[in-house]
Design a protein around this motif. Structure first.
Motif, PDB file in Angstrom:
ATOM      1  N   ILE A 148       0.814  -1.216   0.000  1.00 46.50           N
ATOM      2  CA  ILE A 148       0.000   0.000   0.000  1.00 46.50           C
ATOM      3  C   ILE A 148       0.852   1.274   0.000  1.00 46.50           C
ATOM      4  O   ILE A 148       0.362   2.366   0.238  1.00 46.50           O
ATOM      5  CB  ILE A 148      -1.003   0.040   1.185  1.00 46.50           C
ATOM      6  N   GLY A 149       2.143   1.133  -0.252  1.00 44.13           N
ATOM      7  CA  GLY A 149       3.006   2.299  -0.418  1.00 44.13           C
ATOM      8  C   GLY A 149       3.636   2.871   0.824  1.00 44.13           C
ATOM      9  O   GLY A 149       4.282   3.916   0.756  1.00 44.13           O
ATOM     10  N   HIS A 150       3.520   2.216   1.959  1.00 43.20           N
ATOM     11  CA  HIS A 150       4.072   2.758   3.199  1.00 43.20           C
ATOM     12  C   HIS A 150       5.491   2.303   3.502  1.00 43.20           C
ATOM     13  O   HIS A 150       6.290   3.065   4.015  1.00 43.20           O
ATOM     14  CB  HIS A 150       3.182   2.410   4.395  1.00 43.20           C
ATOM     15  N   ASN A 187      12.390   2.714 -16.113  1.00 41.98           N
ATOM     16  CA  ASN A 187      12.867   3.597 -17.184  1.00 41.98           C
ATOM     17  C   ASN A 187      13.940   4.557 -16.672  1.00 41.98           C
ATOM     18  O   ASN A 187      13.880   5.760 -16.896  1.00 41.98           O
ATOM     19  CB  ASN A 187      11.707   4.355 -17.827  1.00 41.98           C
ATOM     20  N   ASN A 188      14.897   4.007 -15.931  1.00 42.84           N
ATOM     21  CA  ASN A 188      16.046   4.722 -15.349  1.00 42.84           C
ATOM     22  C   ASN A 188      15.688   5.650 -14.189  1.00 42.84           C
ATOM     23  O   ASN A 188      16.542   6.406 -13.739  1.00 42.84           O
ATOM     24  CB  ASN A 188      16.825   5.488 -16.418  1.00 42.84           C
ATOM     25  N   GLN A 189      14.477   5.636 -13.709  1.00 44.80           N
ATOM     26  CA  GLN A 189      14.092   6.416 -12.527  1.00 44.80           C
ATOM     27  C   GLN A 189      14.146   5.486 -11.317  1.00 44.80           C
ATOM     28  O   GLN A 189      13.419   4.497 -11.254  1.00 44.80           O
ATOM     29  CB  GLN A 189      12.696   7.009 -12.674  1.00 44.80           C
ATOM     30  N   THR A 190      15.011   5.803 -10.372  1.00 45.07           N
ATOM     31  CA  THR A 190      15.199   4.937  -9.206  1.00 45.07           C
ATOM     32  C   THR A 190      14.123   5.168  -8.148  1.00 45.07           C
ATOM     33  O   THR A 190      13.438   6.189  -8.141  1.00 45.07           O
ATOM     34  CB  THR A 190      16.581   5.166  -8.569  1.00 45.07           C
ATOM     35  N   ASN A 191      14.019   4.204  -7.249  1.00 46.14           N
ATOM     36  CA  ASN A 191      13.142   4.276  -6.067  1.00 46.14           C
ATOM     37  C   ASN A 191      11.663   4.458  -6.396  1.00 46.14           C
ATOM     38  O   ASN A 191      10.953   5.191  -5.715  1.00 46.14           O
ATOM     39  CB  ASN A 191      13.620   5.363  -5.098  1.00 46.14           C
ATOM     40  N   VAL A 192      11.202   3.776  -7.417  1.00 47.78           N
ATOM     41  CA  VAL A 192       9.783   3.781  -7.775  1.00 47.78           C
ATOM     42  C   VAL A 192       9.107   2.653  -7.001  1.00 47.78           C
ATOM     43  O   VAL A 192       9.591   1.524  -6.986  1.00 47.78           O
ATOM     44  CB  VAL A 192       9.600   3.577  -9.299  1.00 47.78           C
ATOM     45  N   ARG A 193       7.999   2.936  -6.348  1.00 45.96           N
ATOM     46  CA  ARG A 193       7.286   1.909  -5.590  1.00 45.96           C
ATOM     47  C   ARG A 193       6.450   1.052  -6.535  1.00 45.96           C
ATOM     48  O   ARG A 193       5.506   1.525  -7.161  1.00 45.96           O
ATOM     49  CB  ARG A 193       6.417   2.556  -4.516  1.00 45.96           C
ATOM     50  N   ALA A 194       6.802  -0.221  -6.600  1.00 36.49           N
ATOM     51  CA  ALA A 194       6.143  -1.158  -7.511  1.00 36.49           C
ATOM     52  C   ALA A 194       4.679  -1.355  -7.166  1.00 36.49           C
ATOM     53  O   ALA A 194       3.860  -1.619  -8.047  1.00 36.49           O
ATOM     54  CB  ALA A 194       6.866  -2.505  -7.493  1.00 36.49           C
ATOM     55  N   CYS A 195       4.334  -1.228  -5.897  1.00 37.78           N
ATOM     56  CA  CYS A 195       2.946  -1.483  -5.483  1.00 37.78           C
ATOM     57  C   CYS A 195       1.999  -0.347  -5.859  1.00 37.78           C
ATOM     58  O   CYS A 195       0.784  -0.539  -5.848  1.00 37.78           O
ATOM     59  CB  CYS A 195       2.881  -1.752  -3.979  1.00 37.78           C
ATOM     60  N   LEU A 196       2.534   0.814  -6.200  1.00 41.64           N
ATOM     61  CA  LEU A 196       1.692   1.969  -6.533  1.00 41.64           C
ATOM     62  C   LEU A 196       1.766   2.372  -7.999  1.00 41.64           C
ATOM     63  O   LEU A 196       1.000   3.229  -8.448  1.00 41.64           O
ATOM     64  CB  LEU A 196       2.092   3.184  -5.683  1.00 41.64           C
ATOM     65  N   THR A 197       2.652   1.767  -8.752  1.00 38.11           N
ATOM     66  CA  THR A 197       2.904   2.193 -10.126  1.00 38.11           C
ATOM     67  C   THR A 197       2.283   1.206 -11.111  1.00 38.11           C
ATOM     68  O   THR A 197       2.526   0.004 -11.042  1.00 38.11           O
ATOM     69  CB  THR A 197       4.421   2.294 -10.379  1.00 38.11           C
ATOM     70  N   ILE A 221      10.536  -0.535 -18.924  1.00 35.48           N
ATOM     71  CA  ILE A 221      11.752  -1.252 -18.553  1.00 35.48           C
ATOM     72  C   ILE A 221      11.947  -1.102 -17.052  1.00 35.48           C
ATOM     73  O   ILE A 221      12.181  -0.009 -16.545  1.00 35.48           O
ATOM     74  CB  ILE A 221      12.969  -0.726 -19.329  1.00 35.48           C
ATOM     75  N   ILE A 222      11.824  -2.219 -16.368  1.00 33.13           N
ATOM     76  CA  ILE A 222      11.903  -2.249 -14.908  1.00 33.13           C
ATOM     77  C   ILE A 222      13.138  -3.045 -14.530  1.00 33.13           C
ATOM     78  O   ILE A 222      13.410  -4.100 -15.102  1.00 33.13           O
ATOM     79  CB  ILE A 222      10.641  -2.906 -14.320  1.00 33.13           C
TER      80      ILE A 222
END
Length: 110
Positions: free
Chosen positions: A64-66, A75-85, A92-93
């Motif tokens: 849930i993003g916590h 796509n070269n952007q770090t620290n993306v939360r997989a559960c919210l995206t 490309i992950i």
């Protein structure tokens, strides 16, 4: 693949478009409106990154993003939360990158 194919509220997943994406260089398939976390789990992937200090595997924890355990690079952007995206076509992950612990490095240099 493990996935709920027919849900009483969300409907039949077969009515959705299939979307290709990559994770760590391999091509997988998601369904439209699916999160990265759900798509990876459905494709049998549990390890999303490693802990910065211990190097132990990390995956989906709260979903849930916590907790930030599911951080990946998208796509070269770090620290993306997989559960919210939401997965997008040809996304490309990559596994979350193990960032150096700057405090530890400063202590070791003394």
């Amino acid at each position: 693949m493990t996935r709920i194919m027919n849900h009483p509220v969300l409907g039949n997943v077969d009515d959705r478009e299939r979307i290709p994406f990559q994770f760590d260089g391999n091509t997988y398939e998601a369904y439209e409106h699916e999160t990265i976390a759900a798509a990876l789990l459905a494709n049998g992937i549990r390890k999303l990154r490693v802990h910065e200090d211990s190097g132990t595997p990390r995956g989906i924890y709260c979903n849930i993003g916590h907790c930030l355990e599911c951080r990946v690079t998208v796509n070269n952007q770090t620290n993306v939360r997989a559960c919210l995206t939401i997965v997008e076509k040809d996304m490309i992950i990559e596994s979350g990158k193990q960032h150096p612990n700057l405090v530890r490095r400063m202590v070791e240099q003394r």
